[in-house]
Design an enzyme around this catalytic site. Structure first.
Site, PDB file in Angstrom:
ATOM      1  NE  ARG A  58      -1.538  -2.340   2.847  1.00 36.52           N
ATOM      2  CZ  ARG A  58      -1.643  -3.626   2.519  1.00 36.52           C
ATOM      3  NH1 ARG A  58      -2.701  -4.061   1.920  1.00 36.52           N
ATOM      4  NH2 ARG A  58      -0.672  -4.469   2.815  1.00 36.52           N
ATOM      5  CB  THR A  59       3.294   2.598   2.441  1.00 34.11           C
ATOM      6  OG1 THR A  59       2.484   2.046   3.483  1.00 34.11           O
ATOM      7  CG2 THR A  59       3.781   3.971   2.855  1.00 34.11           C
ATOM      8  NE  ARG A 108       6.933   0.619   5.152  1.00 32.58           N
ATOM      9  CZ  ARG A 108       5.706   0.084   5.076  1.00 32.58           C
ATOM     10  NH1 ARG A 108       5.553  -1.201   4.786  1.00 32.58           N
ATOM     11  NH2 ARG A 108       4.648   0.827   5.288  1.00 32.58           N
ATOM     12  CG  HIS A 136       3.144   3.735   8.793  1.00 31.99           C
ATOM     13  ND1 HIS A 136       3.254   4.625   7.735  1.00 31.99           N
ATOM     14  CD2 HIS A 136       2.758   2.554   8.237  1.00 31.99           C
ATOM     15  CE1 HIS A 136       2.945   3.999   6.607  1.00 31.99           C
ATOM     16  NE2 HIS A 136       2.643   2.746   6.882  1.00 31.99           N
TER      17      HIS A 136
HETATM   18  N1   CP Z   1      -0.363  -0.132   5.974  1.00 32.94           N
HETATM   19  C1   CP Z   1       0.829  -0.364   5.396  1.00 32.94           C
HETATM   20  O1   CP Z   1       1.840   0.258   5.750  1.00 32.94           O
HETATM   21  O2   CP Z   1       0.823  -1.329   4.427  1.00 32.94           O
HETATM   22  P1   CP Z   1       2.095  -1.737   3.563  1.00 32.94           P
HETATM   23  O3   CP Z   1       3.055  -2.420   4.505  1.00 32.94           O
HETATM   24  O4   CP Z   1       1.578  -2.649   2.503  1.00 32.94           O
HETATM   25  O5   CP Z   1       2.716  -0.490   3.021  1.00 32.94           O
END
Ligand code: CP
Length: 315
Positions: A58-59, A108, A136
């Site tokens: 997602r991010t 990240r 986050h």
């Molecule tokens: N919510 C979130 O950070 O999802 P991802 O790890 O897929 O980025």
């Protein structure tokens, strides 16, 4: 309020006004996303690098799309194909990205503090896309955006965060943001994953799921962060699920207008039943949609944007 920050490193250091500025700017960008032409030139000529040293769906994709919608050039860094595999340090990698004219580095990393470390020596802007169990920030901002959109306010709402709080960066960023904007936060899960020290932040801690969910306006579920736990924090996954999972029976204990949230990735049948994840009260996919507008707002603001007032018809 005029935005003045070069980086977005955490929620803890943001004021309530700064959080509201991001949310208001994101609302303007969400409206842009509903137009026939969804792109604006706010970051034309700028380069955004997604430096993801930990997995993400997602991010990473959300930041990539957000940068593209702002007309930036986007580079997605792949750890497996990088010189980190040959022993290059994070500092050297980041300095090389800057030497290639990266204006914004979205990072990240599994280590808490990695974005703050980069911000100390880079001239580029740095955005924290999740650092270890620390924070986050954009996840919390998109969660608050979704709550405000659905409930019309944040102050005074009862928000329960249920699951692995101890190892969750999403929980920490949400707690900071929700408390700053006047929500009441309850934390629930196994005592090994929800230490009472969180009460010192201003949260209510309970180990009884019914008590945590029956008066909640929002239930935000968290998965077990196995990747950060060095030992097992509860007897078994089966026991965790029977005691803490949000299933149909427990959903019946909640208010009829409760919102079910989850940052993803969801573990169906563990912290959330499929019936609940896909029910009408779940806004899990709407959170993902809103993440795009929130990340556009963050990139816009740290690139020198002052606030939603700038997003007029010329964009
Ligand atoms: N919510 C979130 O950070 O999802 P991802 O790890 O897929 O980025």
């Amino acid at each position: 309020m005029i935005w003045n920050r070069k980086h977005l490193l955490d929620v803890q250091s943001l004021s309530a006004d700064e959080i509201v500025t991001v949310l208001d700017t994101a609302r303007a960008f969400k409206a842009v996303g509903e137009r026939a032409i969804k792109k604006v030139p706010a970051l034309r000529g700028k380069t955004v690098v997604n430096l993801f040293i930990e997995p993400s769906t997602r991010t990473r994709i959300s930041f990539e799309l957000a940068a593209q919608r702002l007309t930036a050039d986007v580079v997605n860094f792949s750890v497996e194909a990088s010189s980190l595999k040959k022993g290059e340090t994070l500092k050297d990698t980041a300095r090389n990205l800057e030497a290639l004219n990266a204006d914004i580095i979205v990072i990240r990393h599994s280590a808490a503090g990695a974005p703050h470390f980069l911000a100390r020596f880079l001239n580029s802007s740095v955005v924290n896309a999740g650092d270890g169990a620390h924070e986050h920030p954009t996840q919390a901002l998109l969660d608050l955006f979704t709550i405000r959109e659905k409930k019309g306010k944040i102050a005074g709402l009862n928000v329960t965060i249920l699951g692995d709080i101890l190892y969750s960066r999403v929980a920490r960023s949400n707690i900071w943001a929700l408390l700053k904007l006047g929500a009441k936060v309850t934390l629930c899960g196994p005592s090994t994953l929800v230490p009472r020290v969180f009460e010192q932040m201003g949260c209510r801690v309970t180990y009884e799921v019914r008590e945590a969910i029956e008066d909640a306006d929002i239930i935000n579920l968290l998965r077990i962060q196995h990747e950060r736990q060095r030992k097992t924090m509860f007897p078994s996954l089966g026991e965790y699920t029977s005691l803490y999972s949000l299933n149909k029976q427990r959903l019946e204990m909640t208010k009829p207008d409760v919102l079910i949230m989850h940052p993803g990735p969801i573990n169906r049948g563990v912290e959330i039943d499929s019936d609940v994840a896909d029910c009408g009260r779940s806004v899990i996919l709407q959170q993902v949609t809103n993440g795009l507008a929130v990340r556009m707002a963050v990139l816009f603001l740290i690139n020198g944007g002052k606030g939603p007032q700038e997003l007029n018809s010329e964009h």
